[in-house]
Enzyme design. Structure first.
Site, PDB file in Angstrom:
ATOM      1  N   ASN A 294       0.421  -1.156   0.645  1.00  0.00           N
ATOM      2  CA  ASN A 294       0.334   0.410  -0.032  1.00  0.00           C
ATOM      3  C   ASN A 294       0.979   0.991   0.202  1.00  0.00           C
ATOM      4  O   ASN A 294       0.357   2.247  -0.499  1.00  0.00           O
ATOM      5  CB  ASN A 294      -0.916   0.032   1.756  1.00  0.00           C
ATOM      6  CG  ASN A 294      -2.140  -0.483   1.484  1.00  0.00           C
ATOM      7  OD1 ASN A 294      -2.643  -1.661   0.257  1.00  0.00           O
ATOM      8  ND2 ASN A 294      -3.210  -0.510   2.474  1.00  0.00           N
TER       9      ASN A 294
ATOM     10  N   GLY B  40      -0.330   8.120  -1.318  1.00  0.00           N
ATOM     11  CA  GLY B  40      -0.522   9.783  -1.714  1.00  0.00           C
ATOM     12  C   GLY B  40       0.762  10.600  -1.257  1.00  0.00           C
ATOM     13  O   GLY B  40       0.162  11.314  -1.857  1.00  0.00           O
ATOM     14  N   GLY B  41       1.108  10.067  -0.474  1.00  0.00           N
ATOM     15  CA  GLY B  41       2.098  10.447  -0.147  1.00  0.00           C
ATOM     16  C   GLY B  41       2.392  11.817   1.021  1.00  0.00           C
ATOM     17  O   GLY B  41       3.262  12.838   1.351  1.00  0.00           O
TER      18      GLY B  41
ATOM     19  N   ARG C 105     -13.197  11.560   7.571  1.00  0.00           N
ATOM     20  CA  ARG C 105     -13.154  11.151   5.932  1.00  0.00           C
ATOM     21  C   ARG C 105     -14.740   9.901   6.414  1.00  0.00           C
ATOM     22  O   ARG C 105     -15.348   9.952   5.522  1.00  0.00           O
ATOM     23  CB  ARG C 105     -12.758   9.742   5.965  1.00  0.00           C
ATOM     24  CG  ARG C 105     -11.141  10.111   5.625  1.00  0.00           C
ATOM     25  CD  ARG C 105      -9.838   9.332   5.721  1.00  0.00           C
ATOM     26  NE  ARG C 105      -8.730   9.769   5.038  1.00  0.00           N
ATOM     27  CZ  ARG C 105      -8.472   9.382   4.482  1.00  0.00           C
ATOM     28  NH1 ARG C 105      -7.137   8.042   5.113  1.00  0.00           N
ATOM     29  NH2 ARG C 105      -6.487  10.085   4.058  1.00  0.00           N
TER      30      ARG C 105
ATOM     31  N   GLU D 277      -0.465  -1.290   9.493  1.00  0.00           N
ATOM     32  CA  GLU D 277      -1.859  -1.218   9.030  1.00  0.00           C
ATOM     33  C   GLU D 277      -2.569  -2.109   9.805  1.00  0.00           C
ATOM     34  O   GLU D 277      -3.836  -2.848   9.921  1.00  0.00           O
ATOM     35  CB  GLU D 277      -2.384  -1.535   7.543  1.00  0.00           C
ATOM     36  CG  GLU D 277      -4.185  -0.839   7.337  1.00  0.00           C
ATOM     37  CD  GLU D 277      -4.477  -0.238   6.373  1.00  0.00           C
ATOM     38  OE1 GLU D 277      -3.014  -0.097   5.481  1.00  0.00           O
ATOM     39  OE2 GLU D 277      -4.987  -0.750   5.201  1.00  0.00           O
TER      40      GLU D 277
ATOM     41  N   ILE E 171       1.109   7.463   7.664  1.00  0.00           N
ATOM     42  CA  ILE E 171       3.058   7.698   7.232  1.00  0.00           C
ATOM     43  C   ILE E 171       3.743   7.358   8.933  1.00  0.00           C
ATOM     44  O   ILE E 171       3.893   6.640   8.890  1.00  0.00           O
ATOM     45  CB  ILE E 171       3.330   8.536   6.114  1.00  0.00           C
ATOM     46  CG1 ILE E 171       2.719   8.250   4.903  1.00  0.00           C
ATOM     47  CG2 ILE E 171       4.350   8.209   5.743  1.00  0.00           C
ATOM     48  CD1 ILE E 171       3.100   9.247   4.205  1.00  0.00           C
TER      49      ILE E 171
HETATM   50  C1  LIG Z   1      -3.841   4.259  -2.316  1.00  0.00           C
HETATM   51  C2  LIG Z   1      -3.640   4.275  -0.838  1.00  0.00           C
HETATM   52  C3  LIG Z   1      -3.170   5.871  -0.925  1.00  0.00           C
HETATM   53  C4  LIG Z   1      -2.797   6.451   0.171  1.00  0.00           C
HETATM   54  N1  LIG Z   1      -2.689   7.662   0.801  1.00  0.00           N
HETATM   55  C5  LIG Z   1      -1.703   7.496   2.053  1.00  0.00           C
HETATM   56  C6  LIG Z   1      -0.970   9.467   2.365  1.00  0.00           C
HETATM   57  O1  LIG Z   1      -1.428  10.354   1.527  1.00  0.00           O
HETATM   58  N2  LIG Z   1      -1.058   9.604   3.472  1.00  0.00           N
HETATM   59  C7  LIG Z   1      -0.823   7.911   4.891  1.00  0.00           C
HETATM   60  O2  LIG Z   1      -0.694   8.855   5.769  1.00  0.00           O
HETATM   61  N3  LIG Z   1      -1.095   6.780   4.146  1.00  0.00           N
HETATM   62  C8  LIG Z   1      -2.004   7.321   2.942  1.00  0.00           C
HETATM   63  N4  LIG Z   1      -2.202   5.810   2.889  1.00  0.00           N
HETATM   64  C9  LIG Z   1      -2.422   4.522   3.802  1.00  0.00           C
HETATM   65  C10 LIG Z   1      -1.360   4.018   4.135  1.00  0.00           C
HETATM   66  O3  LIG Z   1      -0.808   4.158   2.403  1.00  0.00           O
HETATM   67  C11 LIG Z   1      -0.848   2.148   4.137  1.00  0.00           C
HETATM   68  O4  LIG Z   1      -2.054   2.587   5.333  1.00  0.00           O
HETATM   69  C12 LIG Z   1       0.167   1.828   4.549  1.00  0.00           C
HETATM   70  O5  LIG Z   1       0.281   2.422   3.208  1.00  0.00           O
HETATM   71  C13 LIG Z   1       0.360   0.688   5.521  1.00  0.00           C
HETATM   72  O6  LIG Z   1       1.941   0.171   5.479  1.00  0.00           O
HETATM   73  P1  LIG Z   1       2.310  -1.060   5.861  1.00  0.00           P
HETATM   74  O7  LIG Z   1       3.907  -0.874   6.369  1.00  0.00           O
HETATM   75  O8  LIG Z   1       1.481  -1.518   7.132  1.00  0.00           O
HETATM   76  O9  LIG Z   1       1.885  -1.930   5.214  1.00  0.00           O
HETATM   77  P2  LIG Z   1       2.163  -2.102   3.208  1.00  0.00           P
HETATM   78  O10 LIG Z   1       3.103  -1.143   2.800  1.00  0.00           O
HETATM   79  O11 LIG Z   1       0.621  -2.218   2.419  1.00  0.00           O
HETATM   80  O12 LIG Z   1       3.140  -3.412   3.026  1.00  0.00           O
HETATM   81  C14 LIG Z   1       2.902  -4.381   3.337  1.00  0.00           C
HETATM   82  C15 LIG Z   1       3.331  -5.373   2.489  1.00  0.00           C
HETATM   83  O13 LIG Z   1       3.461  -6.690   3.345  1.00  0.00           O
HETATM   84  C16 LIG Z   1       3.128  -7.399   2.747  1.00  0.00           C
HETATM   85  N5  LIG Z   1       2.532  -9.054   2.693  1.00  0.00           N
HETATM   86  C17 LIG Z   1       1.481  -9.005   3.191  1.00  0.00           C
HETATM   87  N6  LIG Z   1       0.738 -10.119   3.620  1.00  0.00           N
HETATM   88  C18 LIG Z   1       2.570 -10.571   3.054  1.00  0.00           C
HETATM   89  C19 LIG Z   1       2.329 -12.373   3.458  1.00  0.00           C
HETATM   90  N7  LIG Z   1       1.984 -12.928   4.221  1.00  0.00           N
HETATM   91  N8  LIG Z   1       4.093 -12.348   3.218  1.00  0.00           N
HETATM   92  C20 LIG Z   1       4.793 -12.057   2.873  1.00  0.00           C
HETATM   93  N9  LIG Z   1       4.235 -10.636   2.985  1.00  0.00           N
HETATM   94  C21 LIG Z   1       3.345 -10.034   3.196  1.00  0.00           C
HETATM   95  C22 LIG Z   1       2.585  -6.794   1.130  1.00  0.00           C
HETATM   96  O14 LIG Z   1       2.438  -7.315   0.005  1.00  0.00           O
HETATM   97  C23 LIG Z   1       2.920  -5.191   0.950  1.00  0.00           C
HETATM   98  O15 LIG Z   1       4.062  -4.987  -0.065  1.00  0.00           O
HETATM   99  C24 LIG Z   1      -2.541   4.727   1.829  1.00  0.00           C
HETATM  100  C25 LIG Z   1      -3.336   4.157   1.241  1.00  0.00           C
HETATM  101  C26 LIG Z   1      -3.332   3.268  -0.419  1.00  0.00           C
HETATM  102  C27 LIG Z   1      -3.394   2.148  -0.109  1.00  0.00           C
END
Ligand SMILES: Cc1cc2nc3c(=O)[nH]c(=O)nc-3n(C[C@H](O)[C@H](O)[C@H](O)COP(=O)(O)OP(=O)(O)OC[C@H]3O[C@@H](n4cnc5c(N)ncnc54)[C@H](O)[C@@H]3O)c2cc1C
Lengths: 508, 128
Positions: free
Chosen positions: A84, A89-90, A335, A475, A491
């Site tokens: 994600n 959106g940065g 939201r 997340e 972020i």
């Molecule tokens: C389109 C979009 C725009 C957004 N814009 C914003 C913003 O501007 N500002 C903000 O603060 N938040 C924003 N968010 C929310 C934020 O981006 C996410 O909540 C955040 O990126 C989550 O990060 P993370 O490190 O928890 O997980 P992720 O970035 O989702 O990374 C998880 C990773 O784990 C991997 N994975 C999953 N299951 C497994 C498994 N079983 N084995 C191995 N690997 C696995 C996935 O492939 C993925 O690469 C946005 C979200 C989206 C979707």
């Protein structure tokens, strides 16, 4: 799917052999799960094992290295990095930031946490929110050190009481993920793709000492991969993100989120690692709080361009219900408030009638996404209000009256209709020419997940103590934001909790 | 055995393709379909140019195409104007150069570009 079944069968076999062997040797552990014994074959061993290459996983890896870890590996099931996070959106909220100081904006971690608690509707986790807000500046600095670039101004997003949101100049989390990936390569973090986390492996005392991974995983191509046991010296961080793309799981929480509601997330957001943690005793928190994004557009897939365009422009725009020609919400409310209001915009048959958002061209063009919105035909420019009314079938006179009324609020600084904070709209009257987009919510963010403490340790439902050796961040964790997460607050949450996990692990 | 010679992609591609070979891209070679550009490999039964085994059982390694094709040349060949520079499929906004070739290009079957999940970008020279 045929192959799915094969994989399941294989998995069961594996559990049976491990489980039976384990049962004979386990005396005490409360966790009913896979315990390692002398017959366990370990394919590899690493000091720290991180699952997931988003903000949380990469920030943890970089911080762990900084604190002296020698051998850090990051696995991702996809063939590329960033989940994600790289779709993101940065937008990055930081209280007491250098830009706020420069612009004379008064803010503090307490004020930011208070804004978030309000959006969380009383059930957000105050301790975690404060912890994240207090350390958000360090996360921003980590991204800057890696080479991220930000616009030289701050934005005030929905539900935030002051402008505190940075944005990468590419208006994408890619502007943070790419530099963090490069940084990881530079400092010697091992990055492994097509490696899917399957199950945790425990020792006899109930401590997590490894994971079964499926190596050579081909996501969506019927090839689950070869099981391999990976051992860890210090611990495992699960940073696998949300489950917005797991339709069964999200619909079990919220029956309205059928396959007809699309999502802004990449296909990888399926949540199986989250379920594995529940299976071994982690505590589910707020699984039903699934957020839909009110700035999305029905005219494109995923996050697209309109999302960032609307996020930037809502503050000085009006959203109009097609049937009445009137506003129907505070355009920068949190939201959930906005998404609920949009979902109530229906035609006479009760079918969705996406509202339009009208912005003065001179203000819209301040943000680079406007060009893309127009270029790709997901937003349109109009010279007169008559053209807007004709194109979207909005009653003209009420629309004109609404614009006149709203422009009065721009002047007085008080929105008597919906109580929208008008600071950011100061002097920004709604005037021709216009840019118009349509908005309709999409499943965006999962507030729910496993319960962690403020040191990123996963809490066990059996004794309410941390599960030794198991950490989670981002997340995949739950309860931090409560009912509704404010924009740009993920972020800092992901990066700070990833860094926090690394700090805890290195102390363990 | 892997071919040792790097393909001069830009020169060759620009001259050869010029819009003419689109329909021919996927061709039948005995029992398998493959890319017309790779006809030589099929003539030589050289499955191990890409696959680990002479009798392929699994997908080839992710970046095996780069044994012959030069990554920098590919990036150059698909460069876009400054304001769209991150839409370059070979060096893009979200994944830089880390997308395995076969996520967009199939050798034995048609695929669509990865970006199409969210974006409407037009890649006129893309061969499915
Ligand atoms: C389109 C979009 C725009 C957004 N814009 C914003 C913003 O501007 N500002 C903000 O603060 N938040 C924003 N968010 C929310 C934020 O981006 C996410 O909540 C955040 O990126 C989550 O990060 P993370 O490190 O928890 O997980 P992720 O970035 O989702 O990374 C998880 C990773 O784990 C991997 N994975 C999953 N299951 C497994 C498994 N079983 N084995 C191995 N690997 C696995 C996935 O492939 C993925 O690469 C946005 C979200 C989206 C979707």
């Amino acid at each position: 799917m045929g192959n799915d079944k094969e994989y399941q069968a294989d998995r069961r076999k594996f559990l049976v052999s491990m489980g039976l062997a384990g049962a004979a040797t386990i005396a005490a552990p409360a966790l009913k799960t896979m315990a390692a014994d002398s017959s366990t074959v370990w394919a590899e061993e690493h000091e720290i094992v991180i699952i997931g290459s988003g903000f949380s996983g990469l920030a943890a890896a970089i911080e762990a290295k900084k604190l002296g870890a020698k051998d850090v590996v990051v696995y991702d099931k996809m063939p590329y990095f960033g989940g994600n996070s790289t779709y993101n959106g940065g937008l990055f909220a930081v209280p007491n930031s250098p830009l706020q100081k420069e612009k004379g904006i008064k803010d503090s971690p307490e004020i930011m946490a208070a804004d978030q608690l309000k959006a969380g509707r009383g059930v957000a986790d105050k301790e975690l929110l404060l912890h994240v807000a207090e350390h958000a500046g360090e996360a921003l600095q980590m991204s800057l050190d890696a080479g991220s670039e930000y616009f030289p101004y701050l934005q005030q997003l929905g539900g935030h009481s002051v402008p505190r949101t940075y944005q990468t100049t590419v208006a994408s989390g890619g502007g943070i993920i790419r530099p963090l990936v490069e940084q990881c390569r530079k400092i010697g973090v091992k990055l492994v793709t097509r490696a899917k986390f399957d199950t945790l492996i425990f020792d006899d005392d109930g401590k997590v000492i490894g994971a079964k991974m499926l190596m050579g995983h081909y996501f969506g191509r019927d090839q689950e991969g070869t099981p391999m046991n990976i051992k860890t010296k210090r611990g495992i961080l699960v940073a696998t993100g949300g489950f917005a793309r797991n339709i069964n799981l999200r619909q079990a929480q919220d029956p309205t989120l059928t396959e007809e509601v699309t999502s802004t997330n990449p296909p990888s957001a399926t949540g199986e690692a989250l379920l594995e943690m529940f299976k071994i005793g982690a505590i589910p928190v707020h699984m039903a709080y699934i957020q839909t994004g009110p700035w999305a557009s029905p005219d494109e897939d995923g996050f697209g361009y309109v999302s960032n365009y609307s996020i930037y422009n809502f503050a000085h725009s009006i959203s109009i219900y097609i049937k009445t020609g009137k506003r129907f919400m505070n355009e920068i409310a949190d939201r959930k408030t906005r998404a609920d209001a949009q979902l109530s915009c229906r035609d006479d048959n009760g079918d969705p009638l996406p509202p339009i958002t009208i912005t003065s061209y001179i203000h819209a063009k301040e943000h680079p996404t406007m060009k893309k919105v127009l270029k790709y035909g997901v937003g349109w420019k109009f010279e007169t209000i008559e053209e807007v009314a004709a194109r979207f079938n909005v009653p003209l006179e009420p629309l004109k009256a609404q614009i006149k009324e709203y422009n009065g609020y721009v002047k007085s600084g008080v929105d008597e209709q919906f109580g929208k904070p008008m600071e950011k709209a100061k002097g920004k009257f709604i005037e021709a020419p216009f840019v118009v987009v349509r908005n309709w919510p999409k499943v965006h963010y999962c507030q729910g997940g496993v319960k962690i403490d403020v040191q990123a340790r996963v809490i066990n439902s059996a004794d309410w103590k941390p599960i030794p050796g198991l950490y989670a961040a981002g997340e995949v964790t739950g309860g931090v934001h409560g009912v509704s997460r404010l924009g740009s607050c993920s972020i800092p949450d992901c990066m700070v909790m990833g860094m926090t996990a690394a700090r805890t692990i290195m102390k363990s | 055995m892997k071919p040792q010679v790097k393909v001069l992609i830009i020169a060759a591609a620009v001259v050869l393709m010029a819009g003419s070979l689109v329909a021919e891209t996927l061709q039948q070679f005995d029992s398998v379909q493959g890319r017309s550009f790779h006809a030589d490999l099929y003539a030589d039964n050289a499955c191990d140019s890409c696959h680990v085994n002479a009798e392929p059982e699994a997908y080839p390694p992710d970046f095996v195409c780069l044994d012959c094709h030069d990554s920098d040349e590919l990036v150059q060949a698909t460069a876009r104007p400054e304001e769209d520079k991150w839409q370059n499929p070979h060096n893009n906004m979200h994944y830089a150069k880390d997308v395995p070739c076969m996520e967009c290009h199939g050798e034995h079957s048609e695929r669509k570009v990865l970006c199409a999940g969210c974006h409407f970008f037009d890649y006129p020279n893309f061969k499915k």
